[in-house]
Design a protein around this motif. Structure first.
Motif, PDB file in Angstrom:
ATOM      1  N   GLU A 120       0.833  -1.209   0.000  1.00 32.99           N
ATOM      2  CA  GLU A 120       0.000   0.000   0.000  1.00 32.99           C
ATOM      3  C   GLU A 120       0.867   1.257   0.000  1.00 32.99           C
ATOM      4  O   GLU A 120       1.669   1.472   0.897  1.00 32.99           O
ATOM      5  CB  GLU A 120      -0.929   0.007   1.227  1.00 32.99           C
ATOM      6  CG  GLU A 120      -1.971  -1.087   1.171  1.00 32.99           C
ATOM      7  CD  GLU A 120      -3.161  -0.863   2.119  1.00 32.99           C
ATOM      8  OE1 GLU A 120      -3.301   0.258   2.660  1.00 32.99           O
ATOM      9  OE2 GLU A 120      -3.932  -1.814   2.304  1.00 32.99           O
ATOM     10  N   VAL A 121       0.688   2.065  -1.042  1.00 38.45           N
ATOM     11  CA  VAL A 121       1.374   3.358  -1.093  1.00 38.45           C
ATOM     12  C   VAL A 121       0.336   4.457  -1.314  1.00 38.45           C
ATOM     13  O   VAL A 121      -0.815   4.164  -1.640  1.00 38.45           O
ATOM     14  CB  VAL A 121       2.445   3.398  -2.223  1.00 38.45           C
ATOM     15  CG1 VAL A 121       3.483   2.321  -2.030  1.00 38.45           C
ATOM     16  CG2 VAL A 121       1.805   3.289  -3.600  1.00 38.45           C
ATOM     17  N   ILE A 122       0.755   5.690  -1.104  1.00 32.63           N
ATOM     18  CA  ILE A 122      -0.170   6.791  -1.370  1.00 32.63           C
ATOM     19  C   ILE A 122       0.490   7.856  -2.241  1.00 32.63           C
ATOM     20  O   ILE A 122       1.691   8.087  -2.185  1.00 32.63           O
ATOM     21  CB  ILE A 122      -0.710   7.437  -0.073  1.00 32.63           C
ATOM     22  CG1 ILE A 122       0.345   8.265   0.616  1.00 32.63           C
ATOM     23  CG2 ILE A 122      -1.203   6.395   0.898  1.00 32.63           C
ATOM     24  CD1 ILE A 122      -0.198   8.937   1.844  1.00 32.63           C
ATOM     25  N   GLY A 140       1.633   3.618   2.348  1.00 27.75           N
ATOM     26  CA  GLY A 140       0.292   3.819   2.881  1.00 27.75           C
ATOM     27  C   GLY A 140       0.157   3.293   4.298  1.00 27.75           C
ATOM     28  O   GLY A 140       1.128   2.893   4.929  1.00 27.75           O
ATOM     29  N   VAL A 144       2.455   6.078   6.804  1.00 28.72           N
ATOM     30  CA  VAL A 144       2.377   7.517   6.548  1.00 28.72           C
ATOM     31  C   VAL A 144       1.999   8.261   7.821  1.00 28.72           C
ATOM     32  O   VAL A 144       2.549   9.314   8.119  1.00 28.72           O
ATOM     33  CB  VAL A 144       1.410   7.842   5.383  1.00 28.72           C
ATOM     34  CG1 VAL A 144      -0.009   7.454   5.697  1.00 28.72           C
ATOM     35  CG2 VAL A 144       1.476   9.309   5.039  1.00 28.72           C
ATOM     36  N   ASP A 210      -6.141  12.761  -3.013  1.00 28.44           N
ATOM     37  CA  ASP A 210      -5.597  11.677  -2.203  1.00 28.44           C
ATOM     38  C   ASP A 210      -5.876  10.369  -2.900  1.00 28.44           C
ATOM     39  O   ASP A 210      -7.030  10.007  -3.081  1.00 28.44           O
ATOM     40  CB  ASP A 210      -6.323  11.612  -0.849  1.00 28.44           C
ATOM     41  CG  ASP A 210      -5.597  12.387   0.209  1.00 28.44           C
ATOM     42  OD1 ASP A 210      -4.410  12.108   0.417  1.00 28.44           O
ATOM     43  OD2 ASP A 210      -6.225  13.275   0.805  1.00 28.44           O
ATOM     44  N   ASN A 212      -5.349   6.992  -1.829  1.00 31.18           N
ATOM     45  CA  ASN A 212      -4.905   6.392  -0.574  1.00 31.18           C
ATOM     46  C   ASN A 212      -5.834   5.266  -0.123  1.00 31.18           C
ATOM     47  O   ASN A 212      -6.879   5.532   0.440  1.00 31.18           O
ATOM     48  CB  ASN A 212      -4.837   7.482   0.501  1.00 31.18           C
ATOM     49  CG  ASN A 212      -4.379   6.942   1.830  1.00 31.18           C
ATOM     50  OD1 ASN A 212      -3.882   5.824   1.915  1.00 31.18           O
ATOM     51  ND2 ASN A 212      -4.569   7.711   2.885  1.00 31.18           N
ATOM     52  N   PRO A 213      -5.453   4.008  -0.334  1.00 28.77           N
ATOM     53  CA  PRO A 213      -4.157   3.594  -0.867  1.00 28.77           C
ATOM     54  C   PRO A 213      -4.189   3.288  -2.359  1.00 28.77           C
ATOM     55  O   PRO A 213      -5.240   3.111  -2.957  1.00 28.77           O
ATOM     56  CB  PRO A 213      -3.903   2.293  -0.100  1.00 28.77           C
ATOM     57  CG  PRO A 213      -5.270   1.704   0.066  1.00 28.77           C
ATOM     58  CD  PRO A 213      -6.212   2.867   0.198  1.00 28.77           C
TER      59      PRO A 213
END
Ligand code: ADP
Ligand code: MG
Length: 232
Positions: A120-122, A140, A144, A210, A212-213
């Protein structure tokens, strides 16, 4: 980008600054950013019908302009495998969200395909009073919030900026494969950064975004949640 203009104009027409998840993801789609298939169901019966259409396993999420943190409200149910599970999830989401946000307008639930798990990244975009639009990239989830492990780049990003943003975070090792996991597709993440940058550079209407994610895979990446906020 006809779709994008219409989405923004519709929100403006209704004096809304926050785009719904469906609108935000439609916008991403027209920018060429991969995201989940999703539709709005206004009743339990419709949620079941749409789930069959989209296919199991699926995800149900509350759709409400007044609820921005959907999981905090008990408004997200993932991994639903059958009609019965979808029906039960619909009831559970409504009960929980009505209890936690008594005054909220609830349009229904979105039904979406369940993305396979990934890292998971954002990707975020904010408007800085001094620098104007800036993009943020980071891991994510808790990473974060707890570690504030993110990198920032001023819009517009060129290819070199996007390529730097990704390995700049302290936890970059996780992206390269960790304890036997495969490295994620950094080019797919850079591509998302560049597409968001290009979009916000020519759309001053957008004040905040955003993704996210985003689930990052060895091959590709997909945004499973999205929120776009317009300026006053
Ligand atoms: P919130 O409003 O709480 O941020 P999200 O839409 O991000 O709600 O959903 C919460 C979590 O559920 C996500 O972080 C992700 O792990 C998971 N999730 C959400 N949508 C999907 C989906 N379509 N497929 C797989 N997992 C999902
Ligand atoms: Mg989210």
């Amino acid at each position: 980008m006809a779709g994008v203009t219409e989405i923004i104009e519709r929100a403006r027409g209704e004096a809304r600054l926050v785009l719904t998840e469906i609108e935000s993801k439609q916008l991403l789609k027209s920018l060429g950013i991969p995201t989940t298939e999703m539709r709005l169901a206004v009743s339990k019966e419709e949620a079941v019908a749409l789930s069959r259409d989209i296919g199991y396993p699926c995800v149900l999420k509350v759709s409400s302009p007044d609820i921005t943190h959907k999981s905090d409200a008990g408004g997200v149910k993932v991994g639903l495998e059958s009609d019965d599970e979808v029906a039960a999830a619909f009831d559970a989401i409504m009960t929980s969200c009505r209890a936690k946000f008594p005054g909220a307008v609830i349009e229904g639930v979105t039904v979406q395909n369940m993305a396979k798990p990934g890292l998971e990244v954002i990707v975020g975009m904010a408007t800085d009073p001094q620098f104007g639009p800036v993009l943020m990239f980071g891991l994510g989830g808790v990473w974060v919030e707890v570690l504030k492990d993110v990198s920032f780049k001023i819009v517009p990003l060129n290819k070199a900026d996007a390529a730097k943003a990704v390995p700049e975070i302290r936890a970059a090792r996780l992206l390269d494969g960790f304890r036997g996991s495969e490295p994620v597709d950094k080019a797919a993440l850079e591509d998302i950064l560049l597409r968001v940058s290009e979009f916000v550079a020519k759309t001053p209407d957008v004040q905040e975004m955003d993704l996210n994610p985003i689930f990052a895979y060895p091959d590709g990446a997909i945004a499973v949640d999205a929120r776009v906020i317009l300026g006053e």
